[in-house]
Design a protein around this motif. Structure first.
Motif, short mmCIF file in Angstrom:
data_model
loop_
_atom_site.label_atom_id
_atom_site.label_comp_id
_atom_site.label_asym_id
_atom_site.label_seq_id
_atom_site.Cartn_x
_atom_site.Cartn_y
_atom_site.Cartn_z
N PHE A 1 7.85 12.70 -2.70
CA PHE A 1 8.50 11.42 -2.09
C PHE A 1 8.15 9.82 -2.49
N GLY A 2 7.66 9.73 -3.42
CA GLY A 2 7.86 7.90 -3.27
C GLY A 2 6.42 7.32 -2.84
N LEU A 3 7.34 6.00 -3.22
CA LEU A 3 6.45 4.96 -2.26
C LEU A 3 6.00 5.51 -0.76
N GLY A 4 4.69 5.13 -0.45
CA GLY A 4 4.23 5.59 1.17
C GLY A 4 3.81 4.24 1.69
N ASP A 5 2.51 4.02 2.15
CA ASP A 5 2.67 2.88 2.77
C ASP A 5 2.20 1.76 1.93
N ILE A 6 2.00 0.79 2.99
CA ILE A 6 1.06 -0.46 3.36
C ILE A 6 -0.07 -0.22 3.92
N ARG A 7 -1.24 -1.47 2.85
CA ARG A 7 -2.57 -1.34 3.38
C ARG A 7 -2.72 -2.81 3.12
N ILE A 8 -3.00 -3.06 3.94
CA ILE A 8 -3.66 -4.33 4.36
C ILE A 8 -5.05 -4.51 5.38
N ARG A 9 -6.14 -5.01 3.91
CA ARG A 9 -7.68 -4.89 3.99
C ARG A 9 -8.06 -3.56 4.66
N GLY A 10 -7.48 -2.92 3.78
CA GLY A 10 -7.76 -1.05 3.30
C GLY A 10 -7.35 -0.26 4.62
N LEU A 11 -6.31 -0.71 5.55
CA LEU A 11 -5.74 -0.19 6.41
C LEU A 11 -4.37 -0.48 6.28
N GLY A 12 -3.87 1.40 6.70
CA GLY A 12 -2.14 0.98 6.61
C GLY A 12 -1.80 2.48 7.45
N GLY A 13 -0.70 2.64 7.12
CA GLY A 13 -0.19 4.07 8.34
C GLY A 13 0.56 2.94 8.91
N ASN A 14 0.72 4.08 10.61
CA ASN A 14 1.25 3.44 11.48
C ASN A 14 0.36 2.67 12.35
N ARG A 15 -1.11 1.67 11.15
CA ARG A 15 -1.74 0.75 11.66
C ARG A 15 -1.78 -0.38 12.01
N VAL A 16 -0.69 -0.65 10.71
CA VAL A 16 0.17 -2.10 9.94
C VAL A 16 1.44 -1.90 11.19
N PRO B 1 -3.83 -9.62 -4.16
CA PRO B 1 -4.43 -8.60 -3.65
C PRO B 1 -4.96 -8.57 -2.36
N GLY B 2 -5.77 -6.95 -2.10
CA GLY B 2 -5.51 -6.92 -0.35
C GLY B 2 -4.90 -6.52 0.64
N VAL B 3 -3.53 -6.52 0.24
CA VAL B 3 -1.99 -5.97 0.22
C VAL B 3 -1.95 -4.67 -0.92
N SER B 4 -1.54 -3.62 -0.22
CA SER B 4 -0.74 -2.85 -1.98
C SER B 4 -0.11 -1.68 -1.19
N VAL B 5 0.31 -1.52 -2.08
CA VAL B 5 1.05 -0.08 -1.46
C VAL B 5 0.92 1.07 -2.23
N THR B 6 1.29 2.29 -1.35
CA THR B 6 0.55 3.69 -1.76
C THR B 6 1.80 4.61 -3.15
N ALA B 7 1.65 5.04 -3.22
CA ALA B 7 2.89 6.33 -4.00
C ALA B 7 2.53 7.56 -4.75
N GLY B 8 3.49 8.44 -4.34
CA GLY B 8 2.56 9.12 -4.21
C GLY B 8 4.10 10.50 -4.88
#
Length: 747
Positions: free
Chosen positions: A96-111, A85-92
């Motif tokens: 394009f399949g799996l997207g980015d990893i989010r840590i505490r709500g921040l994702g993309g190139n910010r992780v 919990p608190g670390v998630s993976v988005t999917a499209g």
């Protein structure tokens, strides 16, 4: 062109390959007769760059070892983080399949996502036909994953604004313990949720000086299933679009140990994934273009290859360091996406539109880390310092052609573009950094103070070529040079034998990205242009965290709270006014301030250590509550997950074991303030089991979503769905009940 390193790396790969299993051990692992019990205080490296027990780390770190990945049947990023919990993976959906990893709500190139200390390439997306993600790692090549939550720029620089996900690949020594000089293993697997099949093999050898490892994997399957049942061939479709998926990877390592205290390591790694999609959801009448799509197909390929040479010295006993390591590397990553549309226009013209998107990054770098311990009375200093220098060349291009199927005439003008185009100029970025950290121990380790600082020098040099200049006449590009200082201060106090308090402050930053500094997009027909922003500032954060830990003989628990304040977040393509030519002007700007706060709980108990009658039984769980606010607009952040939790009850002996695990989420109520659909809360149960039926032979089986529950992960809805626009909601639903099987053998 495909990256040149990839052909070298994948030349070693076989058509069917995978990896065999290893078992990780830790400082408090159970003995063999008890099976693989909970590791109560695992050792982590990423949080401080030194090997430390979790109880000595001043922030929250998650460790997922090889044994845990095998037991929970991890095959991709979403599987890996399923119970975190608190670390998630988005999917499209779509293609394009799996997207980015989010840590505490921040994702993309910010992780920051790194493999063996080397950052993977950036994510980049523009429009409906162009989406380069960061899903470049094969789970079967890993021996451990470490996740540091919160700003970590003091050690890892730019892009560690939200945290760090560190993948550590396998070494020959993971297979050649107890004097063993050769190893071979293979793995076969199947998953019903995407009709996936996988196969692979691992071979390792070793002697007094030389050792080596080769792991090859192959996987293939179809589209990921969901809970939609509408198979219409238009935008109302909720079933997945048909896909054919194929991928392979290779990992090779050669290690030379001239002495017991040092090793040279040569690593070659390659990954390739291909997906062909029949995009049925894009067929039919299109209200925006007034055309009727008769056929839409997509072909996507992504590749990554790297070669690195490293050197590790464990016992130097020199004045400047007791130990050190360094590595030099090159890494090439490329995403290519081709799209073909056959359509009938509003003027009843039959035409074929071919689009091609390419995103290519090539990175060179050197890293060096030094470690020195000093003592003065009752105070001990464990000093870490080092440098990190990299140069990255980034290129992106979109190309296309439209063919009149009635007359055969072709053209590169496909409104609003005249191809080829670049959305930013070819860019060379150079990062050079020095870091210093001191772990100060008082009272024989009872109190630890961890100050640190990193200085980053960032340079961006755009290169205007004929393609960019033709598409952006008169648009000036800018160079950026910036220096950033990222301090941190952490502390751990062991105020009782099994209890400790931890916390601290950490500064985070992200350098202005090349594609935001120099946006390149001019369209005279539609009357707008995008311009560079030489005054773009780095995104920054101030992170505060505090918590308490308990690590006993049979149980562990950690409760922490955090508050992260983000300033000058960059928003791309913002309207800034009208220029002298009457064109609307767009520019990336520092406009957003935000805060994310929350609390996290992790706990576990090995019942066999409490009472022998409960030997092999264990329980583990985690929960995260968080809230995020866009302070600029006084609105909730869509990227922050609702309250989520996981709980698992396991029984694990030498020969067999099983675990019943639950995943839970609260309704995402804050979306209602934005007029968006709030994903419902859910509870999903999974059942996993393994059986070591012969020496070196193992079967794993898992049934996921036992109750066949229809549910939605909060990050899977595309930028939210309006409350009244839920007709195609099932398109974004997670898979129903699914089965996963694997067989491994080794000798």
């Amino acid at each position: 062109m495909r990256p040149s390193l990839l052909s070298l790396a994948l030349a070693l790969a076989l058509p069917g390959a995978g990896s065999a299993q290893t078992t990780s051990t830790g400082p408090m692992a159970a003995n063999e007769s008890d099976g693989a019990a909970i590791e109560l205080d695992p050792v982590v490296v990423t949080a401080t760059r030194t090997a430390r027990a979790t109880s000595d780390v001043p922030n929250t770190v998650d460790v997922i070892d090889r044994q845990r990945m095998d037991d929970t049947m991890v095959n991709d990023l979403r599987d890996l983080l399923r119970y975190e919990p608190g670390v998630s993976v988005t999917a499209g959906v779509g293609r394009f399949g799996l997207g980015d990893i989010r840590i505490r709500g921040l994702g993309g190139n910010r992780v920051r996502i790194q493999t063996d200390g080397i950052a993977v390439s950036d994510a980049f997306t523009i429009g409906s036909f162009s989406n380069a993600n960061r899903n470049f790692v094969d789970m079967d090549t890993l021996k451990r994953v470490e996740i540091v939550r919160g700003p970590t720029s003091s050690l890892y620089g730019s892009d560690a604004l939200g945290g760090v996900v560190s993948f550590v690949t396998k070494d020959p020594s993971d297979y050649l313990d107890a004097g063993k000089d050769a190893y071979f293993g293979f793995k076969l697997g199947a998953e019903s949720d995407w009709s996936g099949l996988s196969a692979g093999a691992t071979g390792a050898f070793g002697g007094e000086r030389w050792s080596g490892l080769v792991t090859v994997n192959h996987r293939q399957g179809q589209e990921m299933r969901n809970q939609g049942d509408d198979d219409a061939r238009d935008a109302s479709r909720t079933r997945p679009n048909p896909q054919e998926i194929d991928g392979r990877s290779v990992l090779g390592k050669l290690v030379y140990a001239p002495s017991a205290n040092q090793r040279f390591k040569l690593t070659v790694e390659g990954n390739e994934d291909n997906t062909d999609t029949d995009v049925l959801s894009s067929l039919g009448f299109q209200s925006l273009t007034r055309a009727t799509n008769l056929s839409v197909t997509g072909s996507d390929q992504q590749t990554r290859a790297r070669i690195s040479l490293g050197h590790e010295v464990d016992a130097l006993s020199a004045g400047f360091a007791d130990s050190f390591d360094w590595q030099v590397y090159r890494q090439d990553s490329e995403t290519t996406q081709d799209t073909r549309e056959v359509r009938r226009t509003a003027a009843q013209v039959n035409e074929q539109r071919d689009r091609s998107f390419n995103f290519d990054q090539r990175q060179y770098g050197v890293q060096a880390n030094f470690f020195k311990s000093l003592s003065a009375g009752n105070v001990r200093h464990d000093i870490s310092y080092g440098l990190d220098v990299s140069r990255t060349q980034t290129q992106q291009k979109r190309d296309g052609m439209v063919t009149n199927l009635d007359t055969g005439r072709t053209s590169n003008a496909m409104l609003p573009d005249v191809f080829p185009v670049r959305d930013f100029p070819n860019s060379r970025t150079t990062n050079a950094a020095l870091y210093l950290q001191d772990e100060i121990s008082f009272s024989e380790g009872g109190f630890r103070l961890v100050p640190g600082v990193r200085i980053d020098r960032y340079e961006l040099q755009p290169e205007v070529d004929a393609i960019f200049a033709a598409d952006n006449p008169g648009v000036a590009v800018v160079e950026v040079t910036d220096t950033n200082v990222s301090p941190k201060l952490g502390a751990v106090w062991h105020f009782a034998p099994e209890w400790s308090l931890f916390g601290g402050y950490s500064r985070g930053f992200r350098a202005p990205p090349y594609n935001d500094v120099n946006i390149g997009f001019t369209n005279l027909m539609f009357g707008y242009t995008a311009i560079a922003n030489p005054d773009l500032k780095p995104e920054t954060s101030d992170g505060y965290e505090a918590g308490v830990r308990f690590t006993g003989d049979a149980t562990y628990a950690s409760l922490s709270g955090y508050y992260n304040r983000y300033r000058d977040l960059i928003e791309s393509f913002q309207f800034v006014g009208i220029n002298d030519e009457g064109l609307q002007v767009f520019q990336s700007r520092n406009v957003a301030d935000a805060n994310i706060r929350g609390a996290e709980l992790k706990a576990g108990v090995d019942f066999g250590r409490l009472d022998p009658r409960w030997t092999a039984w264990s329980l583990r769980g985690a929960a995260t509550w968080s809230r995020g606010r866009n302070e600029t607009e006084d609105l909730p952040l869509q990227s922050v997950d609702p309250l989520t939790a996981s709980l698992g009850l396991a029984y694990d002996r030498d020969r067999w074991g099983a675990e019943l695990a639950g995943r839970f989420a609260q309704r995402k109520r804050d979306m209602e303030q934005l007029g968006l659909y709030a994903t419902p809360g859910f509870g999903v149960l999974d059942l996993m089991a393994h059986w070591n039926f012969a020496p070196g032979a193992r079967i794993n089986a898992g049934v996921f979503n036992l109750g066949d529950r229809k549910y939605w992960e909060s990050g899977d809805l595309p930028n939210g769905i309006a409350v009244g626009g839920t007709a195609v909601l099932d398109r974004y639903s997670s898979p129903g009940r699914s089965l996963s099987l694997s067989f491994t053998a080794s000798w």
